[in-house]
Write a protein that holds these residues in place. Structure first.
Motif, PDB file in Angstrom:
ATOM      1  N   ARG A  18       0.866   5.265   2.115  1.00 61.33           N
ATOM      2  CA  ARG A  18       0.700   3.808   2.080  1.00 61.33           C
ATOM      3  C   ARG A  18       1.740   3.064   2.913  1.00 61.33           C
ATOM      4  O   ARG A  18       1.380   2.179   3.692  1.00 61.33           O
TER       5      ARG A  18
ATOM      6  N   ASN B 154      -6.525   4.573  -3.099  1.00 62.72           N
ATOM      7  CA  ASN B 154      -5.760   5.808  -3.195  1.00 62.72           C
ATOM      8  C   ASN B 154      -6.675   7.004  -3.442  1.00 62.72           C
ATOM      9  O   ASN B 154      -6.473   8.072  -2.877  1.00 62.72           O
TER      10      ASN B 154
ATOM     11  N   TRP C 142      -5.184   3.338   4.814  1.00 59.82           N
ATOM     12  CA  TRP C 142      -4.542   2.453   3.839  1.00 59.82           C
ATOM     13  C   TRP C 142      -4.545   1.017   4.359  1.00 59.82           C
ATOM     14  O   TRP C 142      -4.845   0.082   3.612  1.00 59.82           O
TER      15      TRP C 142
ATOM     16  N   TRP D 169      -0.455   8.415  -2.129  1.00 64.36           N
ATOM     17  CA  TRP D 169       0.417   7.235  -2.248  1.00 64.36           C
ATOM     18  C   TRP D 169       1.495   7.240  -1.174  1.00 64.36           C
ATOM     19  O   TRP D 169       1.960   6.186  -0.744  1.00 64.36           O
ATOM     20  N   HIS D 170       1.921   8.411  -0.721  1.00 63.20           N
ATOM     21  CA  HIS D 170       2.983   8.504   0.277  1.00 63.20           C
ATOM     22  C   HIS D 170       2.533   8.060   1.667  1.00 63.20           C
ATOM     23  O   HIS D 170       3.368   7.853   2.544  1.00 63.20           O
TER      24      HIS D 170
ATOM     25  N   THR E  88      -5.871  -0.980  -5.138  1.00 59.17           N
ATOM     26  CA  THR E  88      -5.044   0.118  -4.641  1.00 59.17           C
ATOM     27  C   THR E  88      -5.418   1.455  -5.266  1.00 59.17           C
ATOM     28  O   THR E  88      -5.334   2.488  -4.606  1.00 59.17           O
ATOM     29  N   THR E  89      -5.843   1.469  -6.514  1.00 56.93           N
ATOM     30  CA  THR E  89      -6.207   2.732  -7.153  1.00 56.93           C
ATOM     31  C   THR E  89      -7.479   3.313  -6.541  1.00 56.93           C
ATOM     32  O   THR E  89      -7.591   4.525  -6.359  1.00 56.93           O
TER      33      THR E  89
ATOM     34  N   GLU F  93      -1.034  11.810  -5.725  1.00 57.49           N
ATOM     35  CA  GLU F  93       0.388  11.527  -5.479  1.00 57.49           C
ATOM     36  C   GLU F  93       0.697  11.592  -3.988  1.00 57.49           C
ATOM     37  O   GLU F  93       1.447  10.778  -3.463  1.00 57.49           O
TER      38      GLU F  93
END
Length: 127
Positions: free
Chosen positions: A60, A109, A95, A57-58, A105-106, A54
């Motif tokens: 990106r 990440n 990223w 993701w921030h 993207t997964t 989580e």
């Protein structure tokens, strides 16, 4: 904070082994000169893995220092603020790199989460 509570003694790891402990490294099927990497091992604490994913993701979207983050940087020492700022820039650059390489993207990440775990380890073990 959760990382510190769950991991406890950071000195038992290295920057490379923290990702393996958290299950963020790929499985490997090797024989002779052939080497195949599979999905992540998912060993270790799943809650830590979720929190790191989580947090990854921030990083990106474009990185900008807002008022809240600037207040935190002002409360820290200049060396700590510079290290935090550089770390955030580095994770965002990763990223961008994965996006230009057309990585899913997964998968990107997960790689960012593994790097974030290593960065947290380096912060925790710096004297």
């Amino acid at each position: 904070m959760f990382l510190a509570v769950e991991i406890g003694d950071w000195d038992r790891f290295t920057g490379a082994s923290i990702g393996a402990y958290l299950g963020l490294t790929p499985t490997e099927h090797s024989s002779g000169s052939s080497r195949r990497l599979g999905p992540i091992t998912k060993a270790g604490n799943p809650h830590i893995r979720l929190l790191l994913a989580e947090a990854a993701w921030h990083h990106r979207p474009g990185y900008r220092v807002g008022t809240t983050l600037q207040a935190r940087f002002d409360a820290a020492t200049p060396a700590q603020a510079a290290r935090g700022h550089e770390g955030n820039l580095r994770l965002h650059r990763r990223w961008v790199h994965f996006t230009t390489q057309h990585k899913r993207t997964t998968i990107a990440n997960t790689a960012i989460a593994r790097e974030l775990a290593g960065w947290c380890w380096s912060l925790a073990t710096t004297r």
